[in-house]
Design an enzyme around this catalytic site. Structure first.
Site, PDB file in Angstrom:
ATOM      1  N   PRO A 336       0.865  -1.064  -0.098  1.00 55.55           N
ATOM      2  CA  PRO A 336      -0.097   0.123   0.081  1.00 55.55           C
ATOM      3  C   PRO A 336       1.055   1.072  -0.114  1.00 55.55           C
ATOM      4  CG  PRO A 336       0.189  -1.046   2.268  1.00 55.55           C
ATOM      5  CD  PRO A 336       0.534  -1.879   1.239  1.00 55.55           C
ATOM      6  N   CYS A 421       3.804   3.451  10.196  1.00 52.14           N
ATOM      7  CA  CYS A 421       4.067   4.819   9.400  1.00 52.14           C
ATOM      8  C   CYS A 421       4.694   5.783  10.148  1.00 52.14           C
ATOM      9  CB  CYS A 421       2.439   5.400   9.230  1.00 52.14           C
ATOM     10  SG  CYS A 421       2.492   6.931   8.346  1.00 52.14           S
ATOM     11  N   GLY A 524      11.366  -4.194   1.759  1.00 52.93           N
ATOM     12  CA  GLY A 524      12.652  -2.953   1.673  1.00 52.93           C
ATOM     13  C   GLY A 524      13.611  -3.370   0.505  1.00 52.93           C
ATOM     14  N   ALA A 548       7.637  -2.494  -2.563  1.00 53.29           N
ATOM     15  CA  ALA A 548       7.210  -1.143  -2.258  1.00 53.29           C
ATOM     16  C   ALA A 548       7.911   0.026  -2.879  1.00 53.29           C
ATOM     17  CB  ALA A 548       6.977  -1.009  -0.631  1.00 53.29           C
ATOM     18  N   ARG A 549       7.969   1.269  -2.175  1.00 51.92           N
ATOM     19  CA  ARG A 549       8.364   2.205  -2.837  1.00 51.92           C
ATOM     20  C   ARG A 549      10.045   2.328  -2.233  1.00 51.92           C
ATOM     21  NH1 ARG A 549       5.465   7.050  -2.323  1.00 51.92           N
ATOM     22  NH2 ARG A 549       4.615   6.065  -0.427  1.00 51.92           N
TER      23      ARG A 549
END
Length: 711
Positions: A336, A421, A524, A548-549
């Protein structure tokens, strides 16, 4: 007039400067890699382009993003908005759909324009291509306002909402009104919170709602009135000094609660006390009686055999092992993502090979308040066959009610709780990664939330709150017994943000401590199929890797952000990576190859995203510009990608700084630009010219390695 060279002075004995001295030898590919510079083949290198940055351009990065200057008051913005709505550029929605002025039920009192001819006279020209709804064989819901009006056909039937292409999980008006009035019932969550002996803030909010309707109010005793939190206005920031958690065993700074308390939270009841309460026939069963209605649930009629009935018997609550379990092993999991991870992007990743998708993080409080913008994050496309939503909240009662709400009203396969977060606004409310300083709070949240749904509950954490004080391994052995089916571990601390490489050795250490039935997902720095293969094979307890990013470091205040690598004398700036750069990573993993994707193939992927975006956000002018905005956000990541065919060493590593280079064609060169003006040029190739006065600044501006006082 001809220019002449200046005369030389014979007495000048200064040594002559030779202009034909050989340039210094170019570093080898191995030397460039050691310095974290991408080893682009010499034939494609070029000098960095020189751009003049306007003063008002600020620090948005890329040399092309313009930020607006003066700020306007809310009253002025509202006045301008009302005037704009009355202008011919804003045609009434009902009139636009039908093309009939009389179709609007508000008539002359409608605040939008009904002048069809005036609207069509000033409407921008049609875009190239076909209306995305007409292409599906449906009647376009945007009618005259569609930017593909010329491709509409008269013989199409209106879209049937029961057909397979319709998006799921909309927020109905009936449910939204119940949430607005605080009349939505949460019997499972309320009963479980009471069973665990935890603070129930919603009970007092319900009392406040009933104050407006005395016929529905019930008498409260003195203790319940004392516990009431309803006197706090929703728009007033609570005094952070009035309520603090006392769990400070390790001497770390206290995390301030976002709820103003008038008395301490009650101690948890022992199991013996709870059993005695159940045997006496009192307690939670009284709570059931209040919410029991055979044919009415939350104000909406349902059949008596509805499986989602609000009636609950805690004794028959299924154990975790009786719930539906998702096998995450070796499935490609799209993480997400804020802003970038919208429904059209997830839909695109599904076409490229993603197996599991998850919606953007939604705040529990906003969902419980019925905010339409937050509920939009829960939307699901039918192609997302294994889909979860991610929620974030600070307290067990808030999270449990949100889980029950999502379970009742949405079609999801699992629910993920974000406890990692790092954003300040989330951490300051006691949610996200600040929960890592409150392990008992984590236990209460998972226990309360897992019992109100039969869907798998997953948790996402970071290694720690503070750098060097890892804590994830201390909860991974117990979180399955608390009720979680899977845990995702991001290999960075909250303080670290994205400023260093992920610590996969620590992720492996956590996985070794996990029970056999708990799925451990690593997160990661996955940027190639070899990265994915290595992490999955190095530790058999790792079920899969979340894609993910990864590192998301940009320039901040005009300075590069540097981080320490393996060599103590070498500092290297990190940049964007992972699927933000290359959503075709899923294809590479599935096919086990480094895809030397061409600029034309990349453009086709952008076209698919635009098509999905117009279906999701709309084909009118507003939908086109919304699609353009999210396309530009995505392009601000993809510019860091270096095509495989241009590299001397593959695969590209996430910490490589890309030099200035030419592509193999003009389009590839344009896609490599870090200028927002060039990103806008790409968007105009797909969505037409930008409106007059258009501005864009990327939303993602990393804080890099945050200061210690910010955690």
């Amino acid at each position: 007039m001809t220019a002449t060279a200046p005369a030389t002075d014979p007495s000048d004995s200064s040594p002559a400067v030779t202009t034909d001295s050989p340039p210094p030898p170019r570093p080898t590919a191995e030397e460039l890699v050691a310095r974290a510079v991408a080893p682009v083949k010499p034939a494609f290198l070029r000098p960095p382009p020189i751009r003049e940055v306007p003063k008002e351009e600020g620090k948005a990065g890329g040399g092309g993003a313009v930020v607006t200057g003066e700020k306007k008051s809310k009253r002025q913005l509202k006045r301008e908005r009302q005037q704009e709505q009355k202008s011919t550029s804003h045609l009434c929605i009902e009139v636009g759909k039908s093309g009939n002025v009389d179709s609007c039920k508000y008539g002359t009192s409608c605040r939008f324009s009904h002048d069809i001819n005036a609207y069509l006279a000033q409407k921008p020209g049609d875009l190239e291509g076909t209306c995305p709804f007409t292409a599906l064989g449906h009647l376009c819901p945007y009618g005259l306002t569609c930017r593909f009006l010329g491709t509409h056909k008269d013989n199409l039937a209106p879209q049937n909402h029961s057909e397979g292409n319709h998006e799921r999980n909309p927020l109905s008006k009936d449910i939204q009104k119940l949430l607005w009035k605080n009349k939505y019932k949460f019997p499972k969550a309320s009963a479980q919170i009471k069973l665990l002996g935890l603070k129930d803030g919603n009970k007092n909010k319900a009392k406040a709602a009933n104050d407006d309707n005395p016929h529905e109010a019930h008498e409260l005793n003195g203790d319940e009135k004392t516990e009431s939190l309803s006197s706090i206005p929703a728009n007033v920031e609570p005094d952070p000094t009035l309520c603090k958690e006392t769990d400070n065993s390790e001497g770390e700074p206290l995390v301030v609660s976002s709820v103003q308390c008038v008395e301490p939270r009650p101690l948890k009841k022992s199991k013996v006390e709870v059993d005695e309460t159940l045997n006496d026939g009192t307690g939670i069963h009284d709570n059931e009686a209040e919410s029991e209605d055979l044919n009415l649930i939350n104000g909406i009629k349902v059949s008596s055999n509805n499986q989602s009935s609000c009636r609950v018997d805690l004794i028959t609550t299924p154990h975790l092992r009786e719930k539906k379990i998702i096998d995450f092993r070796e499935k490609l999991y799209l993480a997400p993502l804020t802003t970038v991870g919208n429904l059209p992007f997830r839909r695109l990743c599904k076409t490229l090979g993603a197996d599991i998708t998850c919606g953007e993080m939604a705040m529990c409080t906003n969902l419980l308040q019925g905010q339409a913008s937050e509920w939009a994050l829960l939307r699901r496309h039918p192609s997302e066959d294994l889909f979860g939503v991610q929620i974030c909240g600070p307290y067990p009662d808030t999270v449990a009610r949100t889980v029950e709400l999502v379970d009742n009203e949405c079609s999801v396969d699992f629910i993920d709780i974000n406890m990692g977060c790092p954003i300040d606004i989330v951490v300051n409310k006691g949610a996200g990664s600040s929960l890592l300083t409150k392990p008992m709070r984590i236990k209460s949240i998972v226990q309360a939330a897992s019992t109100v749904t039969e869907k798998p509950l997953t948790v996402k954490v970071r290694t720690a709150f503070f750098e060097g004080r890892n804590r994830a391994d201390s909860i991974v052995s117990d979180i399955y017994d608390w009720g979680a089916s899977a845990i995702t571990i991001h290999g960075r601390s909250r303080q670290q943000r994205y400023s260093k490489l992920a610590d996969w050795d620590y992720i492996y250490q956590c996985a070794q401590k996990a029970p056999d039935n708990l799925h451990v997902i690593g997160n990661g720095d996955v940027f190639s199929f070899t990265d994915w293969n290595k992490h999955v094979s190095d530790c058999s307890k790792i079920s899969t890797c979340m894609i993910a990013r990864g590192a998301l470091i940009k320039e901040q205040d005009g300075k590069q952000i540097f981080v320490q690598q393996s060599s103590p004398n070498l500092s290297i700036p990190l940049h964007h990576n992972d699927h933000g750069k290359k959503p075709w990573l899923f294809t590479e993993i599935k096919e086990q190859r480094h895809w030397d994707i061409t600029s034309g193939e990349r453009l086709n992927i952008l076209k698919d995203f635009v098509h999905f975006g117009l279906e999701h956000w709309g084909s009118d002018s507003k939908g086109v510009e919304t699609t353009r905005h999210f396309l530009l956000e995505w392009l601000s990541y993809t510019c860091r990608y270096i095509p495989v065919g241009l590299l001397d060493v593959i695969p590209q590593r996430l910490n490589w700084r890309p030099p200035s280079y030419y592509g193999r064609d003009d389009l590839e060169t344009l896609m490599a630009s870090d200028s927002a003006a060039d990103w806008i040029r790409i968007s105009e190739m797909l969505l037409g010219k930008v409106p007059e006065g258009f501005t864009f600044a990327p939303k993602h501006k990393s804080n890099a390695y945050d200061r210690a006082e910010n955690g």
